[in-house]
Design an enzyme around this catalytic site. Structure first.
Site, PDB file in Angstrom:
ATOM      1  N   THR A   1      -3.035   5.149  -4.027  1.00 50.75           N
ATOM      2  CA  THR A   1      -2.198   6.187  -3.389  1.00 50.75           C
ATOM      3  C   THR A   1      -0.616   5.713  -3.989  1.00 50.75           C
ATOM      4  OG1 THR A   1      -1.863   4.264  -1.710  1.00 50.75           O
ATOM      5  CG2 THR A   1      -3.082   6.081  -1.204  1.00 50.75           C
ATOM      6  N   THR A   2      -0.493   4.566  -4.458  1.00 51.89           N
ATOM      7  CA  THR A   2       1.060   4.419  -5.424  1.00 51.89           C
ATOM      8  C   THR A   2       0.870   5.175  -6.660  1.00 51.89           C
ATOM      9  OG1 THR A   2       0.951   2.213  -4.232  1.00 51.89           O
ATOM     10  CG2 THR A   2       2.349   2.569  -6.174  1.00 51.89           C
TER      11      THR A   2
ATOM     12  N   ASP B   1       0.899  -1.157  -0.094  1.00 55.04           N
ATOM     13  CA  ASP B   1      -0.049   0.017  -0.038  1.00 55.04           C
ATOM     14  C   ASP B   1       0.851   1.093  -0.099  1.00 55.04           C
ATOM     15  OD1 ASP B   1      -2.345   1.437   0.142  1.00 55.04           O
ATOM     16  OD2 ASP B   1      -1.590   1.848   2.292  1.00 55.04           O
TER      17      ASP B   1
ATOM     18  N   ASP C   1      -8.959   0.028   2.213  1.00 55.88           N
ATOM     19  CA  ASP C   1      -8.946   0.472   0.723  1.00 55.88           C
ATOM     20  C   ASP C   1     -10.221   0.205  -0.098  1.00 55.88           C
ATOM     21  OD1 ASP C   1      -6.389   1.640   1.272  1.00 55.88           O
ATOM     22  OD2 ASP C   1      -5.274   0.496  -0.422  1.00 55.88           O
TER      23      ASP C   1
END
Length: 534
Positions: free
Chosen positions: A100-101, A67, A402
């Site tokens: 988020t990545t 994550d 998530d």
């Protein structure tokens, strides 16, 4: 006498002065390089075939995750511009919860393009303004590609939650966790505010033992602690009347630190007798309201319950759960539809909550307390996460968070978009065509923005062990022929219609990633000096 044919320039006349811009360029370059290093660190964990990171903290704690937000949060980043990428990841986590990545990888690719534009002599302000225009255009293109979805269409919601879970460590459990996340979010949606979901209404309780397969959704409350039955009190109560109390059932203490000197046994007996009477008086008042389950808030100043008070509570057949955390009180009272009681004098029947069953059950190597069948239950729900070790449980909780965020995104903005690098390639194609229409430097900058977006499909292919150049070229070709939903199917190792493969994500994840990444890059571009204040 004739005037001279020429005159010497006066000192007051304007002359060109040399301005040293080298330092500004060096600072800008250092910032971009530092930020790109952070982006490259998480790039390998993008997508379903991405690698996991093992993070070892100074305290010896080990975390295994892919994550982006977690990885960056745990990194010790010292360079100020690199810290901005960590904050960028946090912003994406709070805005959309997923991607988020992606947002950090896009920012890194944009910075790489900006470096080449700066070396070509284009002014940072021109690049910044062009990126802003390109980001607005990109959001319009994404919105045009999106497919509307209804909350009643449970299958579509599960597909998008599964896509989010497929890139996680616990991806093999996505068939269980995705429906669970959808049901959890839909159960807390308030019809009065259909576009808002507060994830604080979904409580995740972690319990060691079993496997992730044993994770369940509980319509009620779960406490990761056992019943306080030191004196043989009840461990199961039907038709429960529950009180949440914030006072102590123990002998009172003085407000100031002082000692009492007892000179003989009669005085000691009197003190003990008074203590017993004081506690008995409290328990009689509690029992008079019909209350048979007590949830006692954790106390800092003195013991919330003593052995003596537990003995009397057991005699009164009252089930006791002590050491309830202060921050959980609001969630508990909202679920039970009752009021917290701060003083014994305010203990009344109308402040109680009602449930069909409160029982203690064994789970793994410990025990939990479950409250089910709550009457007039508030719009909350509890997820009990299980796992064979702490690392798996923690990662399952992050993955579930998530998935919950993805469903929340669909509740607030009800549009789905294809995954698998399809929207990024389509954006790249359409922005590339738009760049040709623009004049001057803007066209160059927008074209660079379009090229930067290709980093997502390129990285997806690279992480899946495919030939990235061949895959991205073929993908570009398919989009040029009008297949806007063509994307990389990493399982088959080829390009397919990603919507038919059920790889979908909320529109909000993609639009927020583009806008936040652009905003961050524009900010880094505008910095031309770093001032350190001691």
């Amino acid at each position: 006498m004739a005037a001279p044919a020429f005159s010497m320039p006066s000192s007051s006349s304007k002359t060109e002065s040399y301005v040293d811009n080298k330092r500004k360029e060096d600072i800008r370059q250092a910032n971009i390089v530092a930020a790109r290093t952070v982006a490259d660190a998480v790039r390998t964990s993008l997508g379903p075939k991405g690698m996991d990171k093992m993070i070892s903290t100074a305290s010896g704690e080990v975390i295994i995750t892919n994550d982006g937000a977690t990885i960056l949060n745990k990194m010790e980043v010292l360079q100020p511009a690199a810290k901005m990428l960590v904050e960028l990841s946090k912003s994406q986590d709070s805005a959309a919860g997923d991607g988020t990545t992606t947002v950090v990888v896009i920012a890194g690719a944009l910075l790489k393009q900006c470096l080449s534009l700066l070396s070509a002599g284009i002014h940072p302000t021109v690049i910044s303004d062009s990126l802003h225009k390109a980001a607005i255009k990109a959001v319009d293109v994404l919105t045009a590609m999106a497919v509307p979805v209804e909350l009643s269409d449970r299958e579509s919601l599960i597909k998008s939650a599964s896509t989010s879970l497929n890139s996680k460590v616990v991806s093999q459990y996505s068939t269980l966790l995705a429906p669970l996340a959808v049901d959890a979010v839909l159960s807390v949606v308030d019809p009065a505010k259909p576009d808002l979901v507060d994830l604080r209404d979904i409580k995740i309780v972690k319990k060691l033992g079993g496997t992730v397969d044993d994770t369940e959704l509980v319509k009620g409350l779960v406490f990761d602690k056992k019943v306080s039955h030191a004196a043989g009190g009840p461990t199961r109560v039907e038709n429960a009347k529950i009180a949440v109390i914030q006072f102590q059932i123990s002998p009172p203490k003085t407000d100031i630190e002082q000692s009492i000197v007892v000179s003989d046994y009669t005085q000691m007996d009197r003190i003990l007798k008074e203590e017993r009477n004081y506690i008995l008086g409290m328990i009689k008042k509690i029992k008079a309201t019909g209350c048979n389950v007590l949830l006692i808030q954790k106390s800092i100043l003195r013991d919330a319950v003593t052995d003596l008070s537990l003995h009397y509570l057991a005699k009164a057949k009252i089930l006791v759960v002590k050491d309830v955390e202060r921050e959980d009180i609001e969630f508990i009272t909202q679920t039970l539809n009752c009021l917290p009681i701060a003083n014994i004098e305010h203990f009344r029947a109308e402040k109680l909550g009602y449930a069909d069953l409160v029982e203690e059950s064994s789970l793994g190597d410990g025990k939990i307390v479950k409250i089910t069948g709550i009457k007039d239950m508030g719009r909350t729900t509890t997820v009990l996460v299980r796992g064979s070790n702490q690392l798996v449980i923690d990662e399952a909780e992050r993955s579930l968070h998530d998935a919950l965020c993805v469903v929340r995104c669909l509740v607030s903005k009800r549009f789905l978009i294809a995954g698998g690098g399809a929207p990024e390639i389509e954006l790249s194609r359409q922005l590339g065509a738009w760049a040709k229409v623009l004049h001057g430097m803007e066209g160059y900058c927008v074209r660079s923005f379009a090229e930067a977006l290709e980093v997502i499909p390129y990285t997806l292919a690279e992480n899946a062990g495919l030939n990235p150049i061949a895959i991205v070229t073929e993908l570009r070709n398919r989009h040029a022929q009008g297949e806007i939903n063509a994307g990389i199917n990493v399982r088959k190792g080829q390009i397919t219609n990603i919507l038919e493969e059920n790889v979908v994500q909320p529109l909000l994840v993609s639009t927020s990633a583009i806008t936040l990444a652009t905003e961050c890059v524009r900010m880094i571009l505008k910095i031309d000096d770093i001032v350190t204040v001691r």
